[in-house]
Design an enzyme around this catalytic site. Structure first.
Site, PDB file in Angstrom:
ATOM      1  CG  HIS B 128      -1.741   1.208   1.416  1.00 12.20           C
ATOM      2  ND1 HIS B 128      -3.061   1.289   1.026  1.00 12.20           N
ATOM      3  CD2 HIS B 128      -1.441   2.427   1.960  1.00 12.20           C
ATOM      4  CE1 HIS B 128      -3.526   2.498   1.316  1.00 12.20           C
ATOM      5  NE2 HIS B 128      -2.568   3.211   1.885  1.00 12.20           N
ATOM      6  CD  GLU B 129       1.790   3.508   3.798  1.00  7.36           C
ATOM      7  OE1 GLU B 129       2.045   4.618   3.323  1.00  7.36           O
ATOM      8  OE2 GLU B 129       0.739   3.257   4.439  1.00  7.36           O
ATOM      9  CG  HIS B 132       0.327   6.390  -0.184  1.00  6.21           C
ATOM     10  ND1 HIS B 132      -0.810   6.915  -0.771  1.00  6.21           N
ATOM     11  CD2 HIS B 132      -0.091   5.771   0.952  1.00  6.21           C
ATOM     12  CE1 HIS B 132      -1.865   6.630  -0.016  1.00  6.21           C
ATOM     13  NE2 HIS B 132      -1.462   5.933   1.033  1.00  6.21           N
ATOM     14  CG  HIS B 138      -5.964   6.517   0.957  1.00  3.24           C
ATOM     15  ND1 HIS B 138      -5.959   7.277   2.110  1.00  3.24           N
ATOM     16  CD2 HIS B 138      -4.901   5.683   1.053  1.00  3.24           C
ATOM     17  CE1 HIS B 138      -4.934   6.900   2.861  1.00  3.24           C
ATOM     18  NE2 HIS B 138      -4.270   5.945   2.232  1.00  3.24           N
TER      19      HIS B 138
END
Lengths: 112, 192
Positions: B128-129, B132, B138
């Site tokens: 997930h990170e 980013h 998101h």
């Protein structure tokens, strides 16, 4: 000493100790005032749903807060009611990424 | 899917290569460094499979494009961690490269070995990170890796179509990637 035959049940609430308190706001509606709601507003501010510039949030469920709840529900794919229902409070208290939810720059979630 | 304001991305000549490194100082002692490195190798590989960007582990931490560490509480970036659960990790938009994990969490590599009810799957959050770091915000699609919430003892590491379309809109597609295979996979996961 633990008496023989005694069963000790340990319940671990898988939520952050601060956010766990937010459960008391469940079912609070627009126009109500609940002690500590300013903390919940700070949560919404942290993740981009209320302006960060406002430091002295009130404990009143006002129009701006309702809009924030609607945006939160929309962004997280929840039922959009504008109310602090059980699903919304559960989502608020869940562990999550620290990056804000609304840094979007005109980009709309793509629906297929 | 969504982006950071201004749609920032890593602007490198193709074929783009980004280096990453784990902080030798800010670690969690109960995880082996080799196991953690393997987690990040797999996490980066998922993204590089869909875009024409490759990732290599840097020799020197300070010179890496992407710098990964585990920190406690106020760690100097204005976004203090809050202890067990709550906020688990955060990362910065391109081309900052910082990825921070809350060292107070019970990070798990394998739920068969880590039995804590509050255990969080490191690989899921790492994947997930990295999204980013590459420029994704998101997603509101619950199944997507870029959805902001993650429950303890839950593993979600496979990129979904929403994640793939989002990152490919920034970087283009890896020539070896076939969307049809991902569609088949999602269709099977959804019961056909």
């Amino acid at each position: 000493r633990t008496a023989p035959g005694t069963v000790t049940v340990v319940t671990v609430d898988a939520r952050n100790s601060t956010w766990r308190d937010f459960s008391r706001f469940q079912d609070a509606g627009k126009g109500t005032q609940v002690d500590g709601m300013s903390e919940l507003k700070r949560y919404f501010s942290r993740f981009g749903y209320l302006p960060a510039a406002v430091s002295d949030f009130t404990d009143v469920f006002d129009d701006d807060f309702e809009s924030a709840v609607v945006a939160f529900q929309t962004n997280l794919g929840l039922d959009v009611t504008g109310e602090l229902n059980a699903e919304t409070i559960s989502a608020v208290m869940s562990p999550r990424c620290g990056v804000g939810d609304t840094p979007v720059d005109g980009a709309q979630p793509l629906r297929r | 899917y969504a982006y950071f304001p201004g749609r920032p991305r890593w602007d490198r000549a193709e074929p783009a290569t980004l280096s990453y490194a784990l902080s030798p100082q800010y670690t969690v002692g109960y995880l082996s460094q080799e196991d953690v490195r393997a987690v990040f190798r797999r996490s980066f590989a998922r993204w590089s499979a869909v875009i024409p960007v490759s990732f290599v582990e840097a020799v020197e931490y300070r010179k890496a494009d992407i710098r990964i560490g585990f920190y406690r509480g106020d760690h100097g970036d204005g976004q203090p961690f809050d202890g067990v659960l709550g906020v688990l990790a955060h990362a910065f938009s391109p081309e900052d490269g910082r990825v921070h994990f809350d060292a107070a969490e019970t990070w798990a590599l394998d739920f068969k070995r880590e039995k804590a009810k509050v255990a969080i799957d490191l690989e899921s959050v790492a994947t997930h990170e990295i999204g980013h770091v590459l420029g994704l915000g998101h997603s509101s699609v619950r199944e997507a890796v870029m959805y902001p919430r993650v429950n303890p003892r839950t593993r979600k590491v496979d990129l979904r179509i929403d994640d793939v379309e989002g990152v490919q809109a920034l970087y283009g597609s890896n020539p070896n990637f076939r969307l049809s295979s991902l569609l088949e996979s999602e269709s099977e996961n959804n019961g056909g």
